[in-house]
Scaffold this active site. Structure first.
Site: not given
Ligand code: AMP
Length: 190
Positions: A16, A133, A144
């Site tokens: 995105k 990460r 999430r």
């Protein structure tokens, strides 16, 4: 042509961000990311930042009054009135979508399209694990993504019911995906 007013949706890791950058370059509209607005407020230590920080850290949603106020102010700005807007991260709920519709209506405008960049959960999970990460543990990623699903499913219905939803296949090279996004935008604008 009239300024473009669109919403972009997609799971974390859907590409995105990359597509948003290209869209604002191509259509000359303003990229309004409510996450960026909040992060800037936190960094600047403003009252808004203070209020938002705890909620953001917990992964929750900042209240609609605050969010709708931010968007109302920005949409009334001369830059967006002239150039249009790519909304990113807002609306997050159907209540916020109702508010957006009312804000635009008050300005004599309407939304052109909501583009949903669809990348399967397995693919975005693999992409995020690849990034390596430290906040990207499998558990955090799954949490999430679940939250996104819960929040976004009703929103997709909201856009779909108004004929505004364009779901595009987000698997492919950035160029391939961008061509699909632009085609969807053009279809909805004409
Ligand atoms: P994002 O960069 O869009 O993932 O946003 C980061 C964080 O900012 C989110 O996890 C929320 O806590 C908050 N946030 C951003 N946009 C909104 C919104 N439209 N409504 C509520 N909270 C938001």
């Amino acid at each position: 042509m009239a300024p473009l007013r669109m919403v972009i949706l997609g799971r974390q890791g859907s590409g995105k961000g990359t597509q948003s950058e290209r869209l604002v370059q191509t259509f000359g509209c303003v990229h309004l990311s409510t996450g960026d607005v909040l992060r800037a407020a936190v960094a600047a230590g403003t009252e808004l930042g203070r209020q938002a920080k705890a909620v953001m850290d917990s992964g929750g949603l900042v209240g609609d009054d605050i969010m709708n106020g931010i968007v109302r102010d920005r949409l009334a700005g001369a830059d967006i009135a002239a150039g249009g807007v790519l909304l990113d991260g807002f609306p997050r709920t159907s209540d916020q979508a109702d508010a957006l519709e009312a804000i635009l209506d008050g300005l004599g405008h309407r939304l052109d399209v909501a583009v949903n960049i669809d990348v399967p959960i397995e693919v975005v999970t693999a992409r995020m694990l690849d990034r390596g990460r430290s906040d990207d543990t499998l558990e955090a990623i799954q949490r999430r993504l679940e939250l996104y699903e819960e929040q976004t499913a009703p929103l997709l219905d909201w856009f779909d019911a108004r004929g505004l939803l364009a779901t595009i296949d987000g698997v492919g090279t950035p160029d391939e995906v961008f061509d699909r996004v632009v085609a969807a935008v053009e279809r909805h604008r004409s």
